[in-house]
Structure formats: structure tokens, C-alpha cells
Write a protein that holds these residues in place. Sequence first.
Motif, PDB file in Angstrom:
ATOM      1  N   GLY A  11       0.813  -1.198   0.000  1.00  0.00           N
ATOM      2  CA  GLY A  11       0.000   0.000   0.000  1.00  0.00           C
ATOM      3  C   GLY A  11       0.849   1.251   0.000  1.00  0.00           C
ATOM      4  O   GLY A  11       2.073   1.184  -0.109  1.00  0.00           O
ATOM      5  N   GLU A  25      -3.208   9.653   4.674  1.00  0.00           N
ATOM      6  CA  GLU A  25      -4.019   8.702   3.916  1.00  0.00           C
ATOM      7  C   GLU A  25      -3.336   7.346   3.903  1.00  0.00           C
ATOM      8  O   GLU A  25      -2.226   7.212   3.409  1.00  0.00           O
ATOM      9  N   ASN A  27      -3.628   3.950   2.306  1.00  0.00           N
ATOM     10  CA  ASN A  27      -4.264   3.224   1.212  1.00  0.00           C
ATOM     11  C   ASN A  27      -3.659   1.834   1.083  1.00  0.00           C
ATOM     12  O   ASN A  27      -2.784   1.599   0.259  1.00  0.00           O
ATOM     13  N   GLY A  28      -4.114   0.956   1.929  1.00  0.00           N
ATOM     14  CA  GLY A  28      -3.646  -0.420   1.950  1.00  0.00           C
ATOM     15  C   GLY A  28      -4.265  -1.123   3.135  1.00  0.00           C
ATOM     16  O   GLY A  28      -4.924  -0.502   3.965  1.00  0.00           O
ATOM     17  N   GLU A  29      -4.062  -2.428   3.206  1.00  0.00           N
ATOM     18  CA  GLU A  29      -4.563  -3.190   4.337  1.00  0.00           C
ATOM     19  C   GLU A  29      -3.760  -2.825   5.576  1.00  0.00           C
ATOM     20  O   GLU A  29      -2.531  -2.931   5.585  1.00  0.00           O
ATOM     21  N   ASP A  56      -6.836   8.934   7.658  1.00  0.00           N
ATOM     22  CA  ASP A  56      -7.839   8.655   6.638  1.00  0.00           C
ATOM     23  C   ASP A  56      -7.751   7.182   6.245  1.00  0.00           C
ATOM     24  O   ASP A  56      -6.833   6.768   5.536  1.00  0.00           O
ATOM     25  N   LEU A  57      -8.720   6.418   6.708  1.00  0.00           N
ATOM     26  CA  LEU A  57      -8.782   4.989   6.418  1.00  0.00           C
ATOM     27  C   LEU A  57      -9.787   4.675   5.319  1.00  0.00           C
ATOM     28  O   LEU A  57     -10.123   3.505   5.105  1.00  0.00           O
ATOM     29  N   CYS A  58     -10.263   5.689   4.614  1.00  0.00           N
ATOM     30  CA  CYS A  58     -11.283   5.481   3.587  1.00  0.00           C
ATOM     31  C   CYS A  58     -10.770   4.609   2.440  1.00  0.00           C
ATOM     32  O   CYS A  58     -11.560   3.961   1.755  1.00  0.00           O
ATOM     33  N   GLY A  59      -9.451   4.574   2.226  1.00  0.00           N
ATOM     34  CA  GLY A  59      -8.880   3.738   1.175  1.00  0.00           C
ATOM     35  C   GLY A  59      -8.331   2.423   1.690  1.00  0.00           C
ATOM     36  O   GLY A  59      -7.663   1.695   0.960  1.00  0.00           O
ATOM     37  N   ALA A  60      -8.620   2.107   2.938  1.00  0.00           N
ATOM     38  CA  ALA A  60      -8.119   0.871   3.545  1.00  0.00           C
ATOM     39  C   ALA A  60      -9.209  -0.207   3.484  1.00  0.00           C
ATOM     40  O   ALA A  60     -10.278  -0.028   4.062  1.00  0.00           O
ATOM     41  N   CYS A  89     -13.352   7.262   8.448  1.00  0.00           N
ATOM     42  CA  CYS A  89     -13.646   5.880   8.086  1.00  0.00           C
ATOM     43  C   CYS A  89     -15.156   5.692   8.084  1.00  0.00           C
ATOM     44  O   CYS A  89     -15.807   5.903   9.104  1.00  0.00           O
ATOM     45  N   SER A 112     -15.530  11.034   6.227  1.00  0.00           N
ATOM     46  CA  SER A 112     -14.548  11.412   5.206  1.00  0.00           C
ATOM     47  C   SER A 112     -13.515  12.363   5.825  1.00  0.00           C
ATOM     48  O   SER A 112     -13.750  12.941   6.887  1.00  0.00           O
TER      49      SER A 112
END
Length: 134
Positions: A11, A25, A27-29, A56-60, A89, A112
Motif C-alpha cells: 500500500g 491517507e 491506502n492499503g490493508e 484517513d482509512l477510507c482507502g483501507a 472511516c 470522510s
Amino acid sequence: MYDQGVAGPDGAVGCHVMNGWTVVEANGEIDVAFSPLVREAVVRLLAEGQRHFVLDLCGAPFLDSTGLGMIVAVTKHIQARHGSLRIACADKRLLRVFTLGGLRPVYSFHDSAEQATAQPPSSEELADWPHPRH
């Protein structure tokens, strides 16, 4: 300010500033492989003088107990600098992990990063952490 951050095989972590908040941000597990990248990013930003964060965990797509431990660890670092932390999240599966870990009542959750940064930061936000929010 926008920083591309760091990328690994699992990520990427980036950051930018919105309304006085440093948005990190992830962006990954958020697991044993990726959590150290997120922690290192926050610690580096703290060393650079940033104090108020939105994680920001919105992309996790995933969060495990290692990820929760990392969030608690960075919260302690942020609190030691009299900073604040909010979590972006909206994923019910990830929020359930916070609930199962007993951490849902102690953090400020937002759907968000834009919602989390709508109000300017306050140094009092983590003053009584880890006690439940009222």
C-alpha cells in the motif's frame, strides 16, 4: 503541502494539510506488513512539527489487531505532543474492528477526511484520552 509519502508492496501512505489538519491517507490493508509504514509517517510528521492529524482509512480495505495497536501507539505519540487525532472511516467492517477492540468510544470518527477537517483542530481533543468521548 502535499507529500506523496511512502509506498510499499502492500500500500501507500500520503499526506496533505486541510484546514490546519495533517491528513494521513493509508491506502492499503492496515495489518502487520503495512502498519509500520503508517506509524513511521506519523512519527516523521510529528518530528517535523505537525500536531493535529486525521488518519484517513477510507482507502483501507482491511484492519486487524496489529493496525489497532499501531493506531493506539501513534495516538500516544500525538498526545505527548499535545496534538489531536480524528479518524476518517465510513466502512462498517473497519468500524466493527474498533468496536470489538473497545476503541470505538474513545476516538472521533468521521465519514470522510473533508468532514473530519471541517472544524479547525483543538489541543484539548486528546487531553483525557483514552477515556470515552462524551
